[in-house]
Design a protein around this motif. Structure first.
Motif, PDB file in Angstrom:
ATOM      1  N   ILE A 139      16.903 -34.354  11.470  1.00 30.84           N
ATOM      2  CA  ILE A 139      16.076 -35.551  11.601  1.00 30.84           C
ATOM      3  C   ILE A 139      15.423 -35.819  10.254  1.00 30.84           C
ATOM      4  N   ASP A 140      15.797 -36.906   9.635  1.00 32.94           N
ATOM      5  CA  ASP A 140      15.180 -37.333   8.383  1.00 32.94           C
ATOM      6  C   ASP A 140      14.031 -38.263   8.746  1.00 32.94           C
ATOM      7  N   ARG A 141      12.820 -37.750   8.675  1.00 32.17           N
ATOM      8  CA  ARG A 141      11.666 -38.520   9.132  1.00 32.17           C
ATOM      9  C   ARG A 141      11.289 -39.630   8.152  1.00 32.17           C
ATOM     10  N   GLY A 142      11.657 -39.446   6.881  1.00 31.39           N
ATOM     11  CA  GLY A 142      11.378 -40.485   5.906  1.00 31.39           C
ATOM     12  C   GLY A 142      12.215 -41.727   6.163  1.00 31.39           C
ATOM     13  N   LEU A 143      13.493 -41.512   6.462  1.00 29.46           N
ATOM     14  CA  LEU A 143      14.416 -42.620   6.729  1.00 29.46           C
ATOM     15  C   LEU A 143      14.505 -42.957   8.216  1.00 29.46           C
ATOM     16  N   ARG A 144      13.913 -42.111   9.060  1.00 32.88           N
ATOM     17  CA  ARG A 144      13.993 -42.271  10.518  1.00 32.88           C
ATOM     18  C   ARG A 144      15.458 -42.276  10.968  1.00 32.88           C
ATOM     19  N   GLU A 145      16.211 -41.327  10.428  1.00 33.11           N
ATOM     20  CA  GLU A 145      17.628 -41.199  10.768  1.00 33.11           C
ATOM     21  C   GLU A 145      17.886 -39.848  11.413  1.00 33.11           C
ATOM     22  N   VAL A 146      18.839 -39.840  12.346  1.00 32.89           N
ATOM     23  CA  VAL A 146      19.196 -38.620  13.064  1.00 32.89           C
ATOM     24  C   VAL A 146      20.703 -38.408  12.940  1.00 32.89           C
ATOM     25  N   SER A 147      21.090 -37.163  12.719  1.00 32.86           N
ATOM     26  CA  SER A 147      22.518 -36.856  12.650  1.00 32.86           C
ATOM     27  C   SER A 147      22.795 -35.532  13.343  1.00 32.86           C
ATOM     28  N   SER A 156      17.139 -45.659  19.814  1.00 35.36           N
ATOM     29  CA  SER A 156      16.138 -46.722  19.829  1.00 35.36           C
ATOM     30  C   SER A 156      14.840 -46.158  19.257  1.00 35.36           C
ATOM     31  N   PRO A 157      13.911 -47.021  18.853  1.00 35.03           N
ATOM     32  CA  PRO A 157      12.633 -46.523  18.318  1.00 35.03           C
ATOM     33  C   PRO A 157      11.920 -45.568  19.273  1.00 35.03           C
ATOM     34  N   ARG A 158      11.940 -45.862  20.567  1.00 40.64           N
ATOM     35  CA  ARG A 158      11.261 -44.998  21.533  1.00 40.64           C
ATOM     36  C   ARG A 158      12.005 -43.672  21.700  1.00 40.64           C
ATOM     37  N   GLU A 159      13.326 -43.711  21.739  1.00 38.32           N
ATOM     38  CA  GLU A 159      14.108 -42.472  21.832  1.00 38.32           C
ATOM     39  C   GLU A 159      13.873 -41.607  20.604  1.00 38.32           C
ATOM     40  N   TYR A 160      13.846 -42.248  19.443  1.00 37.77           N
ATOM     41  CA  TYR A 160      13.589 -41.502  18.211  1.00 37.77           C
ATOM     42  C   TYR A 160      12.210 -40.842  18.269  1.00 37.77           C
ATOM     43  N   VAL A 195       8.626 -41.195  30.734  1.00 41.39           N
ATOM     44  CA  VAL A 195       9.006 -40.059  29.885  1.00 41.39           C
ATOM     45  C   VAL A 195      10.345 -39.498  30.343  1.00 41.39           C
ATOM     46  N   GLU A 196      10.495 -39.294  31.660  1.00 42.97           N
ATOM     47  CA  GLU A 196      11.748 -38.765  32.186  1.00 42.97           C
ATOM     48  C   GLU A 196      12.922 -39.682  31.850  1.00 42.97           C
ATOM     49  N   VAL A 197      12.688 -40.991  31.963  1.00 41.33           N
ATOM     50  CA  VAL A 197      13.750 -41.961  31.689  1.00 41.33           C
ATOM     51  C   VAL A 197      14.194 -41.865  30.235  1.00 41.33           C
ATOM     52  N   TYR A 198      13.245 -41.846  29.315  1.00 38.03           N
ATOM     53  CA  TYR A 198      13.615 -41.834  27.902  1.00 38.03           C
ATOM     54  C   TYR A 198      14.184 -40.492  27.452  1.00 38.03           C
ATOM     55  N   VAL A 199      13.714 -39.404  28.042  1.00 39.25           N
ATOM     56  CA  VAL A 199      14.341 -38.113  27.744  1.00 39.25           C
ATOM     57  C   VAL A 199      15.787 -38.136  28.229  1.00 39.25           C
ATOM     58  N   GLY A 200      16.029 -38.773  29.368  1.00 39.96           N
ATOM     59  CA  GLY A 200      17.404 -38.908  29.872  1.00 39.96           C
ATOM     60  C   GLY A 200      18.276 -39.713  28.929  1.00 39.96           C
ATOM     61  N   TYR A 201      17.749 -40.845  28.441  1.00 45.23           N
ATOM     62  CA  TYR A 201      18.499 -41.648  27.465  1.00 45.23           C
ATOM     63  C   TYR A 201      18.841 -40.799  26.236  1.00 45.23           C
ATOM     64  N   LEU A 202      17.838 -40.070  25.738  1.00 44.55           N
ATOM     65  CA  LEU A 202      18.017 -39.256  24.534  1.00 44.55           C
ATOM     66  C   LEU A 202      19.074 -38.188  24.750  1.00 44.55           C
TER      67      LEU A 202
END
Length: 237
Positions: A139-147, A156-160, A195-202
């Motif tokens: 997780i690059d927090r400066g760029l808000r990127e995940v790999s 999405s912003p909320r999933e991130y 919270v449960e919904v977004y953890v599921g999406y993630l």
């Protein structure tokens, strides 16, 4: 640091009495404390980048504090490190500072002085946790990127935000209420079901790239972001 999240400190010392005393004292000062008793464990935990300060003893079983610090810096982990040692020689202090330590404290030390040094490092280390690493997840927090394994993961912003909170406390359980406060900013602005919904999406997005085991439910408590290696190091079941 995230809103409402306590400063996270890794305490590394092979003396159980010292670990317990520092854990109690720093917890009373409003910090979240994780402990490690040997060099290899400390290195595995510290390489996540999920700490604001590391208190690192020099004389450790398996791998010295010097080597732990050297590996951290070689891997790009910028977490502020306060070396702690019974050695008070100028050469020992210089060696630690040359390897990338941010301070040096000689045993026996005053707890008041230690807390003051930790708080000073917290003030100066605002950019230290810019990258969080959990196995193949970066997780690059400066760029808000995940790999995952070099493959981009589109969130999405909320999933991130949910992943960021969990990964910033890698290896520790985060409750639904804590996620509500950190991600939504107000426990009244959403419900635990959200919270449960977004953890599921993630989870589904992580599963699509092979990282479905990183985020887990701890029944009756909340969620944890971890890896088998980190679980082993911290004694998680």
């Amino acid at each position: 640091m995230l809103c409402g999240v306590k400063p996270r400190v890794l305490v590394v010392d092979d003396e159980v009495g010292v670990r317990r005393a520092l854990e109690r004292g720093l917890t009373a000062e409003g910090m979240e404390v994780v402990t490690a008793a040997d060099g290899p464990t400390a290195l595995r935990v510290a390489l996540t980048g999920a700490f604001d300060v590391v208190l690192l003893d020099i004389m450790l079983p398996g791998l010295s504090g010097y080597r732990v610090l050297q590996r951290m810096r070689a891997d790009g982990v910028r977490t502020p490190v306060l070396m702690v040692s019974a050695k008070d020689g100028e050469i020992d202090q210089a060696d630690g500072l040359d390897l990338g330590a941010d301070g040096y404290l000689v045993k026996p030390f005053s707890f008041v002085v230690l807390v003051a040094q930790v708080r000073a490092l917290l003030r100066r280390g605002g950019g230290a946790r810019r990258k969080l690493t959990l196995g193949s997840l970066v997780i690059d927090r400066g760029l808000r990127e995940v790999s995952w394994g070099g493959q981009d993961v589109s969130l999405s912003p909320r999933e991130y935000a949910v992943l960021d909170v969990l990964a910033s406390r890698a290896g520790s359980v985060v409750t639904k209420d804590e996620l509500l406060r950190s991600v939504w900013g107000d426990e009244q602005a959403a419900t635990r079901n959200a919270v449960e919904v977004y953890v599921g999406y993630l989870r589904r997005k992580l599963e699509a790239v092979g990282g479905g085991e990183v985020v887990r439910t701890v029944r009756g408590h909340g969620y944890i972001a971890s890896t088998p290696d980190l679980d082993s190091a911290l004694g998680n079941k």
